[in-house]
Write a protein that holds these residues in place. Sequence first.
Motif, PDB file in Angstrom:
ATOM      1  N   THR A  94     -19.790 -24.764  36.021  1.00 40.52           N
ATOM      2  CA  THR A  94     -18.752 -24.877  37.057  1.00 40.52           C
ATOM      3  C   THR A  94     -17.653 -23.849  36.843  1.00 40.52           C
ATOM      4  OG1 THR A  94     -19.186 -27.264  37.181  1.00 40.52           O
ATOM      5  CG2 THR A  94     -17.154 -26.446  38.202  1.00 40.52           C
ATOM      6  N   ALA A  95     -17.231 -23.678  35.592  1.00 39.72           N
ATOM      7  CA  ALA A  95     -16.193 -22.689  35.294  1.00 39.72           C
ATOM      8  C   ALA A  95     -16.678 -21.273  35.598  1.00 39.72           C
ATOM      9  CB  ALA A  95     -15.774 -22.798  33.823  1.00 39.72           C
ATOM     10  N   VAL A  96     -17.933 -20.981  35.271  1.00 43.69           N
ATOM     11  CA  VAL A  96     -18.499 -19.662  35.542  1.00 43.69           C
ATOM     12  C   VAL A  96     -18.505 -19.371  37.039  1.00 43.69           C
ATOM     13  CG1 VAL A  96     -20.655 -18.346  35.537  1.00 43.69           C
ATOM     14  CG2 VAL A  96     -19.884 -19.459  33.448  1.00 43.69           C
ATOM     15  N   ILE A  97     -18.912 -20.352  37.832  1.00 43.70           N
ATOM     16  CA  ILE A  97     -18.988 -20.155  39.280  1.00 43.70           C
ATOM     17  C   ILE A  97     -17.604 -19.960  39.901  1.00 43.70           C
ATOM     18  CG2 ILE A  97     -19.572 -21.278  41.474  1.00 43.70           C
ATOM     19  CD1 ILE A  97     -21.911 -22.628  39.984  1.00 43.70           C
ATOM     20  N   ILE A  98     -16.674 -20.862  39.593  1.00 40.86           N
ATOM     21  CA  ILE A  98     -15.356 -20.816  40.230  1.00 40.86           C
ATOM     22  C   ILE A  98     -14.541 -19.610  39.768  1.00 40.86           C
ATOM     23  CG2 ILE A  98     -13.154 -22.016  40.478  1.00 40.86           C
ATOM     24  CD1 ILE A  98     -14.661 -24.645  40.400  1.00 40.86           C
ATOM     25  N   THR A  99     -14.526 -19.336  38.467  1.00 38.40           N
ATOM     26  CA  THR A  99     -13.749 -18.184  37.996  1.00 38.40           C
ATOM     27  C   THR A  99     -14.425 -16.872  38.392  1.00 38.40           C
ATOM     28  OG1 THR A  99     -14.841 -18.250  35.807  1.00 38.40           O
ATOM     29  CG2 THR A  99     -12.763 -19.465  36.064  1.00 38.40           C
ATOM     30  N   GLY A 100     -15.755 -16.904  38.530  1.00 40.17           N
ATOM     31  CA  GLY A 100     -16.450 -15.721  39.021  1.00 40.17           C
ATOM     32  C   GLY A 100     -16.051 -15.406  40.452  1.00 40.17           C
ATOM     33  N   LEU A 101     -15.969 -16.436  41.289  1.00 39.66           N
ATOM     34  CA  LEU A 101     -15.512 -16.253  42.665  1.00 39.66           C
ATOM     35  C   LEU A 101     -14.066 -15.773  42.702  1.00 39.66           C
ATOM     36  CD1 LEU A 101     -17.047 -19.430  44.378  1.00 39.66           C
ATOM     37  CD2 LEU A 101     -17.747 -17.052  44.712  1.00 39.66           C
ATOM     38  N   ILE A 118     -14.399 -19.079  29.227  1.00 37.52           N
ATOM     39  CA  ILE A 118     -13.945 -19.651  27.950  1.00 37.52           C
ATOM     40  C   ILE A 118     -12.956 -20.782  28.205  1.00 37.52           C
ATOM     41  CG2 ILE A 118     -12.557 -19.190  25.887  1.00 37.52           C
ATOM     42  CD1 ILE A 118     -13.795 -16.504  25.667  1.00 37.52           C
ATOM     43  N   GLY A 119     -12.046 -20.567  29.173  1.00 36.99           N
ATOM     44  CA  GLY A 119     -11.086 -21.610  29.512  1.00 36.99           C
ATOM     45  C   GLY A 119     -11.771 -22.894  29.947  1.00 36.99           C
ATOM     46  N   GLY A 120     -12.945 -22.753  30.587  1.00 33.26           N
ATOM     47  CA  GLY A 120     -13.686 -23.928  31.014  1.00 33.26           C
ATOM     48  C   GLY A 120     -14.239 -24.750  29.865  1.00 33.26           C
ATOM     49  N   LEU A 121     -14.302 -24.165  28.692  1.00 31.37           N
ATOM     50  CA  LEU A 121     -14.783 -24.882  27.502  1.00 31.37           C
ATOM     51  C   LEU A 121     -13.638 -25.245  26.558  1.00 31.37           C
ATOM     52  CD1 LEU A 121     -17.864 -22.604  26.627  1.00 31.37           C
ATOM     53  CD2 LEU A 121     -17.882 -24.750  27.912  1.00 31.37           C
ATOM     54  N   LEU A 122     -12.483 -24.650  26.782  1.00 26.73           N
ATOM     55  CA  LEU A 122     -11.373 -24.733  25.832  1.00 26.73           C
ATOM     56  C   LEU A 122     -10.951 -26.153  25.435  1.00 26.73           C
ATOM     57  CD1 LEU A 122      -9.475 -22.915  24.219  1.00 26.73           C
ATOM     58  CD2 LEU A 122      -7.888 -22.973  26.152  1.00 26.73           C
ATOM     59  N   PRO A 123     -10.793 -27.084  26.375  1.00 23.74           N
ATOM     60  CA  PRO A 123     -10.354 -28.429  25.963  1.00 23.74           C
ATOM     61  C   PRO A 123     -11.296 -29.121  24.991  1.00 23.74           C
ATOM     62  CG  PRO A 123     -10.004 -28.135  28.309  1.00 23.74           C
ATOM     63  CD  PRO A 123     -10.816 -26.962  27.845  1.00 23.74           C
ATOM     64  N   ASP A 124     -12.568 -28.713  24.967  1.00 25.39           N
ATOM     65  CA  ASP A 124     -13.528 -29.333  24.053  1.00 25.39           C
ATOM     66  C   ASP A 124     -13.539 -28.663  22.678  1.00 25.39           C
ATOM     67  OD1 ASP A 124     -14.420 -31.452  25.477  1.00 25.39           O
ATOM     68  OD2 ASP A 124     -16.229 -30.489  26.241  1.00 25.39           O
ATOM     69  N   PHE A 175     -16.161 -21.852  19.077  1.00 23.84           N
ATOM     70  CA  PHE A 175     -15.648 -21.081  17.949  1.00 23.84           C
ATOM     71  C   PHE A 175     -16.399 -19.770  17.771  1.00 23.84           C
ATOM     72  CE2 PHE A 175     -12.857 -24.392  16.449  1.00 23.84           C
ATOM     73  CZ  PHE A 175     -11.898 -23.668  15.761  1.00 23.84           C
ATOM     74  N   ASN A 176     -17.667 -19.724  18.136  1.00 21.65           N
ATOM     75  CA  ASN A 176     -18.382 -18.444  18.096  1.00 21.65           C
ATOM     76  C   ASN A 176     -17.790 -17.466  19.100  1.00 21.65           C
ATOM     77  OD1 ASN A 176     -20.192 -19.073  16.059  1.00 21.65           O
ATOM     78  ND2 ASN A 176     -21.724 -19.909  17.457  1.00 21.65           N
ATOM     79  N   LEU A 177     -17.430 -17.970  20.285  1.00 17.31           N
ATOM     80  CA  LEU A 177     -16.775 -17.127  21.281  1.00 17.31           C
ATOM     81  C   LEU A 177     -15.414 -16.660  20.783  1.00 17.31           C
ATOM     82  CD1 LEU A 177     -17.627 -19.031  24.587  1.00 17.31           C
ATOM     83  CD2 LEU A 177     -18.440 -16.768  23.907  1.00 17.31           C
ATOM     84  N   PHE A 178     -14.650 -17.567  20.164  1.00 22.01           N
ATOM     85  CA  PHE A 178     -13.349 -17.194  19.624  1.00 22.01           C
ATOM     86  C   PHE A 178     -13.484 -16.164  18.506  1.00 22.01           C
ATOM     87  CE2 PHE A 178     -10.950 -21.316  20.887  1.00 22.01           C
ATOM     88  CZ  PHE A 178     -10.760 -20.781  22.150  1.00 22.01           C
ATOM     89  N   ALA A 179     -14.473 -16.372  17.644  1.00 21.59           N
ATOM     90  CA  ALA A 179     -14.692 -15.439  16.542  1.00 21.59           C
ATOM     91  C   ALA A 179     -15.076 -14.060  17.077  1.00 21.59           C
ATOM     92  CB  ALA A 179     -15.777 -15.970  15.615  1.00 21.59           C
ATOM     93  N   GLY A 206      -3.715 -16.742  33.534  1.00 21.37           N
ATOM     94  CA  GLY A 206      -3.990 -17.602  34.680  1.00 21.37           C
ATOM     95  C   GLY A 206      -5.436 -18.056  34.750  1.00 21.37           C
ATOM     96  N   PHE A 207      -6.356 -17.164  34.387  1.00 23.70           N
ATOM     97  CA  PHE A 207      -7.773 -17.535  34.430  1.00 23.70           C
ATOM     98  C   PHE A 207      -8.129 -18.503  33.305  1.00 23.70           C
ATOM     99  CE2 PHE A 207      -8.387 -14.749  37.819  1.00 23.70           C
ATOM    100  CZ  PHE A 207      -9.695 -14.843  38.279  1.00 23.70           C
ATOM    101  N   VAL A 208      -7.501 -18.369  32.148  1.00 20.15           N
ATOM    102  CA  VAL A 208      -7.707 -19.357  31.079  1.00 20.15           C
ATOM    103  C   VAL A 208      -7.198 -20.722  31.535  1.00 20.15           C
ATOM    104  CG1 VAL A 208      -6.954 -20.042  28.764  1.00 20.15           C
ATOM    105  CG2 VAL A 208      -7.666 -17.694  29.191  1.00 20.15           C
ATOM    106  N   LEU A 209      -6.038 -20.717  32.187  1.00 22.29           N
ATOM    107  CA  LEU A 209      -5.477 -21.961  32.719  1.00 22.29           C
ATOM    108  C   LEU A 209      -6.388 -22.558  33.787  1.00 22.29           C
ATOM    109  CD1 LEU A 209      -3.135 -23.994  32.908  1.00 22.29           C
ATOM    110  CD2 LEU A 209      -2.061 -22.453  34.575  1.00 22.29           C
ATOM    111  N   LEU A 210      -6.895 -21.723  34.681  1.00 25.79           N
ATOM    112  CA  LEU A 210      -7.793 -22.195  35.736  1.00 25.79           C
ATOM    113  C   LEU A 210      -9.052 -22.827  35.152  1.00 25.79           C
ATOM    114  CD1 LEU A 210      -8.732 -22.407  38.685  1.00 25.79           C
ATOM    115  CD2 LEU A 210      -9.574 -20.048  38.497  1.00 25.79           C
ATOM    116  N   GLY A 211      -9.667 -22.138  34.190  1.00 29.55           N
ATOM    117  CA  GLY A 211     -10.871 -22.679  33.557  1.00 29.55           C
ATOM    118  C   GLY A 211     -10.607 -24.019  32.884  1.00 29.55           C
ATOM    119  N   GLY A 212      -9.472 -24.117  32.218  1.00 36.74           N
ATOM    120  CA  GLY A 212      -9.116 -25.370  31.555  1.00 36.74           C
ATOM    121  C   GLY A 212      -8.878 -26.499  32.534  1.00 36.74           C
TER     122      GLY A 212
END
Length: 238
Positions: free
Chosen positions: A10-17, A42-48, A61-65, A155-161
């Motif tokens: 869902t995050a990939v689709i919406i932030t991609g648009l 990444i923002g779409g996964l951030l809260p987890d 964490f692999n993405l963060f690393a 803003g995109f990190v916030l949107l994904g979150g």
Amino acid sequence: MANFNTHLNTAVIITGLGSATLLSAGHIDLNSALWLWFLGSIGGLLPDIDSDNSTSLDTIFNLFAFSAVLLVLHYITTELVIEISFIELIIVPLLVYGFMKYIIRPIFEWITVHRGSCHSLLFLVLSALLTTQVTWQLNSQLNTKAAIFAWLAGGFVLLGGLIHLMLDEIYSVDLSNVRIKRSFGTALKVADFDNKLITLTSVVAIVGLIYIAPPTEQTITALSDWSHFRFQTFNFTF
């Protein structure tokens, strides 16, 4: 609660648009659009990031690393202007990755609980402002486009979150049995007031980041102009 694939897709689709829309309006170039898409995902996964699920935690964490490695290499080669040898090009990423996995991750797991502070609007705002500041510092601060991109990155990190938290709340409502699950209200909340120290620290950090944030006037002006947006440019003749 929505599962990992639902959050990511869902995050990939919406932030991609979203990034495609900004690209079509001429606000960003293709490289910037791809970066914003990546940050939004990444923002779409951030809260987890506080999840007890190994798949979510490992992926995040692999993405963060990976991001940390790129940032360090970028800083060394552009800011310090140091030529890196082949051996150093291997050692530096390994050190950064090891630091993220064996030091930062255990500390983070120790101080967080799932659906605690990370599942809050306060954490998302903090993450967005941190992203804005890091992006701003890594680019030419005299460039107007750098300020615009820095705010868009945050803003995109916030949107994904926000997408993540809303999905969790939506999945807390069982439409088939017309009932609300016990998890309802634990995802989308202003802050985790049970952990007052982390909440207070986050508020102080947010105030500090706002104080040193990039200028907003030119960013607001630039993003208010949608005169160049084109929904489609194909001309069909029969």
